[in-house]
Design a protein around this motif. Sequence first.
Motif: not given
Length: 163
Positions: A98, A90-91, A54, A48-51, A69, A94
Amino acid sequence: MSSRFVTTLLAVSIFSFMLGMNAWADNEFYEFETAAQERQFNTLAGELRCPKCQNQTIADSDAPLAQDMRERVYQMIMEGKSNAEIIDFMKVRYGDFVHYRPPINKSTLILWLAPLAVIIIGALAVWFNVRHQRSASAELTPEEEARMDEMFAKTDKAEERDK
Protein backbone atom coordinates in the motif's frame (compact mmCIF):
# COMPACT_ATOMS: atom_id res chain seq x y z
CA MET A 1 -39.49 21.17 -34.98
CA SER A 2 -38.61 17.87 -36.52
CA SER A 3 -38.64 14.72 -34.44
CA ARG A 4 -34.97 14.15 -35.27
CA PHE A 5 -34.00 17.53 -33.81
CA VAL A 6 -36.02 16.90 -30.66
CA THR A 7 -34.45 13.44 -30.22
CA THR A 8 -30.95 14.87 -30.63
CA LEU A 9 -31.70 17.71 -28.21
CA LEU A 10 -33.07 15.25 -25.65
CA ALA A 11 -29.99 12.97 -25.98
CA VAL A 12 -27.60 15.91 -25.55
CA SER A 13 -29.55 17.14 -22.52
CA ILE A 14 -29.50 13.73 -20.85
CA PHE A 15 -25.80 13.30 -21.58
CA SER A 16 -25.00 16.75 -20.15
CA PHE A 17 -27.06 16.03 -17.04
CA MET A 18 -25.25 12.71 -16.52
CA LEU A 19 -21.84 14.38 -16.86
CA GLY A 20 -22.80 17.01 -14.32
CA MET A 21 -24.06 14.40 -11.86
CA ASN A 22 -20.87 12.36 -12.24
CA ALA A 23 -18.69 15.38 -11.54
CA TRP A 24 -20.85 16.32 -8.55
CA ALA A 25 -20.76 12.78 -7.14
CA ASP A 26 -16.96 12.47 -7.38
CA ASN A 27 -16.25 15.80 -5.75
CA GLU A 28 -14.89 15.17 -2.26
CA PHE A 29 -14.29 18.07 0.03
CA TYR A 30 -12.27 17.87 3.22
CA GLU A 31 -12.17 20.80 5.56
CA PHE A 32 -8.93 21.20 7.50
CA GLU A 33 -8.19 23.35 10.51
CA THR A 34 -4.70 24.29 9.31
CA ALA A 35 -2.74 24.39 6.08
CA ALA A 36 -0.27 21.89 7.60
CA GLN A 37 -3.06 19.30 7.91
CA GLU A 38 -4.01 19.83 4.28
CA ARG A 39 -0.37 19.41 3.19
CA GLN A 40 -0.14 16.25 5.32
CA PHE A 41 -3.30 14.87 3.69
CA ASN A 42 -2.05 15.64 0.17
CA THR A 43 1.34 14.08 0.94
CA LEU A 44 -0.19 10.88 2.30
CA ALA A 45 -2.76 10.65 -0.50
CA GLY A 46 0.15 10.78 -2.96
CA GLU A 47 2.23 8.17 -1.08
CA LEU A 48 -0.45 5.55 -0.49
CA ARG A 49 -1.35 3.14 -3.28
CA CYS A 50 -4.89 1.97 -3.95
CA PRO A 51 -4.91 -1.81 -3.34
CA LYS A 52 -7.63 -2.27 -5.95
CA CYS A 53 -6.13 -0.10 -8.72
CA GLN A 54 -2.54 -0.99 -7.76
CA ASN A 55 -0.81 1.58 -9.95
CA GLN A 56 -2.69 4.63 -8.75
CA THR A 57 -2.40 6.61 -5.59
CA ILE A 58 -5.49 6.95 -3.45
CA ALA A 59 -5.60 10.59 -4.59
CA ASP A 60 -5.88 9.52 -8.25
CA SER A 61 -8.18 6.54 -7.84
CA ASP A 62 -11.97 6.68 -8.08
CA ALA A 63 -12.40 3.22 -6.57
CA PRO A 64 -14.67 3.03 -3.51
CA LEU A 65 -11.79 1.50 -1.55
CA ALA A 66 -9.59 4.52 -2.31
CA GLN A 67 -12.41 6.82 -1.22
CA ASP A 68 -12.65 4.92 2.07
CA MET A 69 -8.87 5.16 2.50
CA ARG A 70 -8.93 8.92 1.86
CA GLU A 71 -11.69 9.28 4.44
CA ARG A 72 -9.71 7.25 7.00
CA VAL A 73 -6.55 9.30 6.33
CA TYR A 74 -8.59 12.47 6.84
CA GLN A 75 -10.02 11.19 10.13
CA MET A 76 -6.60 10.18 11.42
CA ILE A 77 -5.11 13.55 10.49
CA MET A 78 -7.93 15.30 12.33
CA GLU A 79 -7.15 13.06 15.35
CA GLY A 80 -3.59 14.38 15.27
CA LYS A 81 -1.85 11.22 14.02
CA SER A 82 1.57 11.52 12.38
CA ASN A 83 2.43 10.38 8.85
CA ALA A 84 4.28 7.36 10.25
CA GLU A 85 1.30 6.32 12.37
CA ILE A 86 -1.10 6.62 9.44
CA ILE A 87 1.22 4.72 7.08
CA ASP A 88 1.75 1.99 9.69
CA PHE A 89 -2.02 1.67 10.13
CA MET A 90 -2.49 1.31 6.35
CA LYS A 91 0.35 -1.24 6.11
CA VAL A 92 -1.20 -3.36 8.87
CA ARG A 93 -4.56 -3.22 7.14
CA TYR A 94 -3.50 -3.57 3.47
CA GLY A 95 0.11 -4.85 3.55
CA ASP A 96 3.45 -3.27 2.61
CA PHE A 97 2.29 -2.89 -1.00
CA VAL A 98 0.00 0.00 0.00
CA HIS A 99 2.99 2.33 0.46
CA TYR A 100 4.94 3.44 -2.61
CA ARG A 101 8.16 3.22 -0.57
CA PRO A 102 7.99 -0.26 0.97
CA PRO A 103 10.49 -1.25 3.67
CA ILE A 104 13.43 -3.52 2.88
CA ASN A 105 12.61 -6.98 4.20
CA LYS A 106 12.36 -10.54 2.87
CA SER A 107 8.98 -10.06 1.23
CA THR A 108 9.93 -6.79 -0.53
CA LEU A 109 13.55 -7.55 -1.40
CA ILE A 110 12.63 -8.30 -5.03
CA LEU A 111 11.09 -4.82 -5.36
CA TRP A 112 14.40 -3.26 -4.39
CA LEU A 113 16.77 -5.61 -6.26
CA ALA A 114 14.88 -6.07 -9.55
CA PRO A 115 15.65 -2.59 -10.96
CA LEU A 116 19.34 -3.00 -10.08
CA ALA A 117 19.41 -6.43 -11.73
CA VAL A 118 17.79 -5.05 -14.91
CA ILE A 119 20.37 -2.25 -15.10
CA ILE A 120 23.28 -4.68 -14.63
CA ILE A 121 21.92 -7.14 -17.21
CA GLY A 122 21.36 -4.28 -19.68
CA ALA A 123 24.88 -2.94 -19.18
CA LEU A 124 26.36 -6.43 -19.68
CA ALA A 125 24.31 -6.92 -22.85
CA VAL A 126 25.57 -3.62 -24.28
CA TRP A 127 29.15 -4.42 -23.28
CA PHE A 128 29.05 -7.89 -24.91
CA ASN A 129 27.39 -6.48 -28.04
CA VAL A 130 30.04 -3.76 -28.47
CA ARG A 131 32.81 -6.28 -27.81
CA HIS A 132 31.35 -8.68 -30.40
CA GLN A 133 31.09 -5.88 -33.00
CA ARG A 134 34.72 -4.90 -32.46
CA SER A 135 35.92 -8.48 -32.93
CA ALA A 136 33.71 -8.88 -36.01
CA SER A 137 35.29 -5.83 -37.65
CA ALA A 138 38.81 -7.28 -37.37
CA GLU A 139 41.19 -7.35 -40.34
CA LEU A 140 40.53 -9.65 -43.25
CA THR A 141 42.51 -12.81 -43.85
CA PRO A 142 44.63 -12.95 -47.05
CA GLU A 143 42.08 -15.33 -48.67
CA GLU A 144 39.21 -12.91 -47.90
CA GLU A 145 41.20 -10.00 -49.34
CA ALA A 146 41.90 -11.97 -52.52
CA ARG A 147 38.19 -12.80 -52.91
CA MET A 148 37.23 -9.16 -52.37
CA ASP A 149 39.78 -7.94 -54.92
CA GLU A 150 38.40 -10.47 -57.40
CA MET A 151 34.84 -9.24 -56.81
CA PHE A 152 35.89 -5.59 -57.26
CA ALA A 153 37.69 -6.47 -60.49
CA LYS A 154 34.53 -8.15 -61.84
CA THR A 155 32.48 -5.10 -60.89
CA ASP A 156 34.94 -2.74 -62.59
CA LYS A 157 34.88 -4.84 -65.79
CA ALA A 158 31.06 -4.85 -65.81
CA GLU A 159 30.98 -1.06 -65.41
CA GLU A 160 33.47 -0.52 -68.28
CA ARG A 161 31.44 -2.83 -70.53
CA ASP A 162 28.22 -0.91 -69.74
CA LYS A 163 29.80 2.42 -70.76
